[in-house]
Design a protein around this motif. Structure first.
Motif, PDB file in Angstrom:
ATOM      1  N   THR A  17     -11.769 -18.236  32.652  1.00  0.00           N
ATOM      2  CA  THR A  17     -11.569 -19.523  31.986  1.00  0.00           C
ATOM      3  C   THR A  17     -12.852 -20.090  31.390  1.00  0.00           C
ATOM      4  OG1 THR A  17     -11.839 -20.695  34.073  1.00  0.00           O
ATOM      5  CG2 THR A  17      -9.585 -20.116  33.417  1.00  0.00           C
ATOM      6  N   SER A  18     -13.965 -19.369  31.536  1.00  0.00           N
ATOM      7  CA  SER A  18     -15.221 -19.827  30.938  1.00  0.00           C
ATOM      8  C   SER A  18     -15.131 -19.682  29.415  1.00  0.00           C
ATOM      9  CB  SER A  18     -16.387 -19.005  31.463  1.00  0.00           C
ATOM     10  OG  SER A  18     -16.313 -17.683  30.979  1.00  0.00           O
ATOM     11  N   ALA A  19     -16.031 -20.353  28.717  1.00  0.00           N
ATOM     12  CA  ALA A  19     -16.036 -20.278  27.254  1.00  0.00           C
ATOM     13  C   ALA A  19     -16.246 -18.839  26.781  1.00  0.00           C
ATOM     14  CB  ALA A  19     -17.110 -21.194  26.683  1.00  0.00           C
ATOM     15  N   LEU A  20     -17.183 -18.142  27.382  1.00  0.00           N
ATOM     16  CA  LEU A  20     -17.445 -16.752  26.998  1.00  0.00           C
ATOM     17  C   LEU A  20     -16.272 -15.847  27.357  1.00  0.00           C
ATOM     18  CD1 LEU A  20     -19.409 -14.813  25.706  1.00  0.00           C
ATOM     19  CD2 LEU A  20     -20.518 -14.551  27.924  1.00  0.00           C
ATOM     20  N   GLY A  21     -15.676 -16.084  28.494  1.00  0.00           N
ATOM     21  CA  GLY A  21     -14.504 -15.310  28.886  1.00  0.00           C
ATOM     22  C   GLY A  21     -13.331 -15.517  27.934  1.00  0.00           C
ATOM     23  N   ARG A  22     -13.083 -16.756  27.576  1.00  0.00           N
ATOM     24  CA  ARG A  22     -11.991 -17.051  26.631  1.00  0.00           C
ATOM     25  C   ARG A  22     -12.290 -16.467  25.255  1.00  0.00           C
ATOM     26  NH1 ARG A  22     -12.354 -22.608  28.618  1.00  0.00           N
ATOM     27  NH2 ARG A  22     -13.186 -22.995  26.548  1.00  0.00           N
ATOM     28  N   PHE A  23     -13.573 -16.518  24.841  1.00  0.00           N
ATOM     29  CA  PHE A  23     -13.950 -15.930  23.560  1.00  0.00           C
ATOM     30  C   PHE A  23     -13.670 -14.431  23.557  1.00  0.00           C
ATOM     31  CE2 PHE A  23     -16.995 -13.551  21.011  1.00  0.00           C
ATOM     32  CZ  PHE A  23     -16.692 -14.052  19.747  1.00  0.00           C
ATOM     33  N   TRP A  24     -14.070 -13.737  24.626  1.00  0.00           N
ATOM     34  CA  TRP A  24     -13.835 -12.296  24.684  1.00  0.00           C
ATOM     35  C   TRP A  24     -12.341 -11.987  24.616  1.00  0.00           C
ATOM     36  CZ3 TRP A  24     -11.076  -9.196  28.019  1.00  0.00           C
ATOM     37  CH2 TRP A  24     -11.179  -7.828  27.766  1.00  0.00           C
ATOM     38  N   ARG A  25     -11.548 -12.737  25.345  1.00  0.00           N
ATOM     39  CA  ARG A  25     -10.102 -12.476  25.368  1.00  0.00           C
ATOM     40  C   ARG A  25      -9.500 -12.689  23.986  1.00  0.00           C
ATOM     41  NH1 ARG A  25      -6.262 -11.269  24.256  1.00  0.00           N
ATOM     42  NH2 ARG A  25      -4.251 -11.152  25.284  1.00  0.00           N
ATOM     43  N   TRP A  26      -9.910 -13.730  23.292  1.00  0.00           N
ATOM     44  CA  TRP A  26      -9.440 -13.993  21.934  1.00  0.00           C
ATOM     45  C   TRP A  26      -9.893 -12.869  21.002  1.00  0.00           C
ATOM     46  CZ3 TRP A  26     -12.900 -15.119  17.865  1.00  0.00           C
ATOM     47  CH2 TRP A  26     -12.299 -15.470  16.668  1.00  0.00           C
ATOM     48  N   HIS A  27     -11.136 -12.429  21.145  1.00  0.00           N
ATOM     49  CA  HIS A  27     -11.749 -11.429  20.293  1.00  0.00           C
ATOM     50  C   HIS A  27     -11.015 -10.088  20.329  1.00  0.00           C
ATOM     51  CE1 HIS A  27     -15.020  -9.074  18.501  1.00  0.00           C
ATOM     52  NE2 HIS A  27     -14.903  -8.250  19.530  1.00  0.00           N
ATOM     53  N   ILE A  28     -10.493  -9.686  21.491  1.00  0.00           N
ATOM     54  CA  ILE A  28      -9.859  -8.365  21.569  1.00  0.00           C
ATOM     55  C   ILE A  28      -8.559  -8.292  20.779  1.00  0.00           C
ATOM     56  CG2 ILE A  28     -10.954  -7.827  23.754  1.00  0.00           C
ATOM     57  CD1 ILE A  28      -8.204  -8.218  25.127  1.00  0.00           C
ATOM     58  N   ASN A  29      -8.042  -9.420  20.339  1.00  0.00           N
ATOM     59  CA  ASN A  29      -6.808  -9.398  19.545  1.00  0.00           C
ATOM     60  C   ASN A  29      -6.996  -8.737  18.187  1.00  0.00           C
ATOM     61  OD1 ASN A  29      -4.969 -10.612  21.332  1.00  0.00           O
ATOM     62  ND2 ASN A  29      -5.847 -12.600  20.870  1.00  0.00           N
TER      63      ASN A  29
END
Length: 60
Positions: A17-29
């Motif tokens: 739920t961290s900003a970097l974690g959410r960014f990575w999850r969005w990025h893999i799309n």
């Protein structure tokens, strides 16, 4: 491969739920590197990653 040892991915695994974690999850799309990595894996491993990351793209 780089995606297997990605520091951002490791950060997501620790704190999704961290900003970097959410960014990575969005990025893999849409990341071409993730797509190449993901599709190179055996179907069983792909299924595990789909469940772990709630990832539905790149399905057959």
């Amino acid at each position: 491969m780089a995606c297997e040892n990605c520091k951002f991915r490791a950060h997501y695994d620790k704190k999704p739920t961290s900003a970097l974690g959410r960014f990575w999850r969005w990025h893999i799309n849409f990341c071409p590197g993730w797509k190449a990595y993901f599709t190179s894996l055996p179907k069983e491993e792909q299924a595990k990653l789909r469940d772990k990351y709630n990832f539905k793209k790149y399905t057959d």
